[in-house]
Motif scaffolding. Structure first.
Motif, mmCIF file in Angstrom:
data_model
loop_
_atom_site.group_PDB
_atom_site.id
_atom_site.type_symbol
_atom_site.label_atom_id
_atom_site.label_comp_id
_atom_site.label_asym_id
_atom_site.label_seq_id
_atom_site.Cartn_x
_atom_site.Cartn_y
_atom_site.Cartn_z
ATOM 1 N N GLY A 26 -1.827 7.729 -11.323
ATOM 2 C CA GLY A 26 -1.669 9.057 -10.743
ATOM 3 C C GLY A 26 -1.707 10.142 -11.795
ATOM 4 O O GLY A 26 -2.351 11.185 -11.616
ATOM 5 N N LEU B 166 0.885 3.937 -3.024
ATOM 6 C CA LEU B 166 0.628 5.350 -2.764
ATOM 7 C C LEU B 166 1.787 6.220 -3.247
ATOM 8 O O LEU B 166 1.578 7.257 -3.891
ATOM 9 C CB LEU B 166 0.379 5.567 -1.272
ATOM 10 C CG LEU B 166 0.028 6.984 -0.850
ATOM 11 C CD1 LEU B 166 -1.279 7.434 -1.498
ATOM 12 C CD2 LEU B 166 -0.077 7.069 0.659
ATOM 13 N N LEU C 18 0.825 -1.203 0.000
ATOM 14 C CA LEU C 18 0.000 0.000 0.000
ATOM 15 C C LEU C 18 0.864 1.259 0.000
ATOM 16 O O LEU C 18 0.579 2.217 -0.724
ATOM 17 C CB LEU C 18 -0.948 -0.004 1.199
ATOM 18 C CG LEU C 18 -1.962 1.123 1.255
ATOM 19 C CD1 LEU C 18 -2.873 1.088 0.031
ATOM 20 C CD2 LEU C 18 -2.779 1.031 2.520
ATOM 21 N N LEU C 19 1.938 1.258 0.789
ATOM 22 C CA LEU C 19 2.856 2.403 0.793
ATOM 23 C C LEU C 19 3.523 2.578 -0.569
ATOM 24 O O LEU C 19 3.678 3.696 -1.056
ATOM 25 C CB LEU C 19 3.924 2.224 1.872
ATOM 26 C CG LEU C 19 3.481 2.463 3.302
ATOM 27 C CD1 LEU C 19 4.590 2.082 4.277
ATOM 28 C CD2 LEU C 19 3.067 3.915 3.504
ATOM 29 N N ALA D 228 0.756 2.142 -11.322
ATOM 30 C CA ALA D 228 0.289 3.097 -10.310
ATOM 31 C C ALA D 228 0.650 4.527 -10.698
ATOM 32 O O ALA D 228 -0.143 5.456 -10.493
ATOM 33 C CB ALA D 228 0.873 2.746 -8.946
ATOM 34 N N LEU E 235 1.748 6.280 -7.062
ATOM 35 C CA LEU E 235 0.611 7.060 -7.542
ATOM 36 C C LEU E 235 0.895 8.555 -7.387
ATOM 37 O O LEU E 235 0.666 9.337 -8.318
ATOM 38 C CB LEU E 235 -0.645 6.670 -6.766
ATOM 39 C CG LEU E 235 -1.928 7.278 -7.290
ATOM 40 C CD1 LEU E 235 -2.975 6.195 -7.444
ATOM 41 C CD2 LEU E 235 -2.432 8.342 -6.365
ATOM 42 N N LEU E 236 1.411 8.955 -6.228
ATOM 43 C CA LEU E 236 1.722 10.373 -5.997
ATOM 44 C C LEU E 236 2.818 10.871 -6.927
ATOM 45 O O LEU E 236 2.830 12.047 -7.308
ATOM 46 C CB LEU E 236 2.104 10.595 -4.537
ATOM 47 C CG LEU E 236 0.965 10.472 -3.537
ATOM 48 C CD1 LEU E 236 1.489 10.556 -2.107
ATOM 49 C CD2 LEU E 236 -0.110 11.521 -3.791
#
Length: 190
Positions: free
Chosen positions: A101, A47, A43-44, A97, A50-51
């Motif tokens: 983003g 994220l 998950l990290l 991912a 994606l960012l």
């Protein structure tokens, strides 16, 4: 700071996880991180990736709304930088991912539809790479239908080409029936 020191300093493996580049499929993406480090680490990773695509697009879109070419190129360059990062010897992730983003920054509704396609295929097959490839192939067609400006769909098509290139080993395994599906096991609870 040398490349090796940069790698060690900015990596989830510094918090006790195995380096995904040396474990599992050897890919630093969320799918492999889940296999070698569990859900929280995945998950990290998801994220962060994606960012990596979202932030440059959102910042430039806010700062220069009248120059869509600038924030479209920022998204494309963020994606390419993720695939071929300078600090990791041009060996990066597969881009799913980060592409999401970028899409969120470019056109949030299109991004949500692409996620829905990915989720549907993944729930049906439990094969992340197949879900990513199907969603990637659908994305430019949705963009051509939903967006009047043809520049964004063309850039999405370019990203899809690079994403497919990065998934060439997965495509070979899919064709031979050897691509791994997600199974429920003890690690799912982490």
């Amino acid at each position: 700071m040398g490349v090796g020191r940069f790698r060690r300093r900015f990596s989830l493996s510094r918090v006790g996880l195995p380096d995904p580049r040396t474990q599992g499929s050897g890919n630093p993406g969320a799918t492999n991180v889940m296999r070698v480090g569990g859900k929280k680490a995945a998950l990290l990773t998801l994220l962060g990736d994606l960012l990596k695509g979202l932030v440059p697009v959102v910042v430039l879109r806010w700062w220069m709304p009248e120059l869509p070419l600038v924030w479209l190129l920022a998204g494309l360059f963020a994606f390419v930088g993720h695939l071929f990062p300078l600090f990791f010897g041009f060996r990066g992730g597969k881009g799913v991912a980060t592409a999401l983003g970028v899409l969120l920054g470019w056109h949030w509704l299109l991004a949500l539809l692409v996620v829905a396609v990915w989720l549907g295929v993944f729930l049906w097959t439990r094969v992340s790479s197949l879900a990513a490839l199907v969603a990637a192939f659908v994305a430019p067609w949705l963009a051509f239908v939903m967006i009047d400006n043809r520049l964004m769909p063309m850039m999405i098509l370019l990203m899809v080409g690079m994403l497919v290139f990065r998934h060439r080993d997965n495509i070979r395994r899919l064709r031979s029936g050897e691509e791994a599906a997600f199974r429920r096991d003890k690690r799912d609870g982490e």
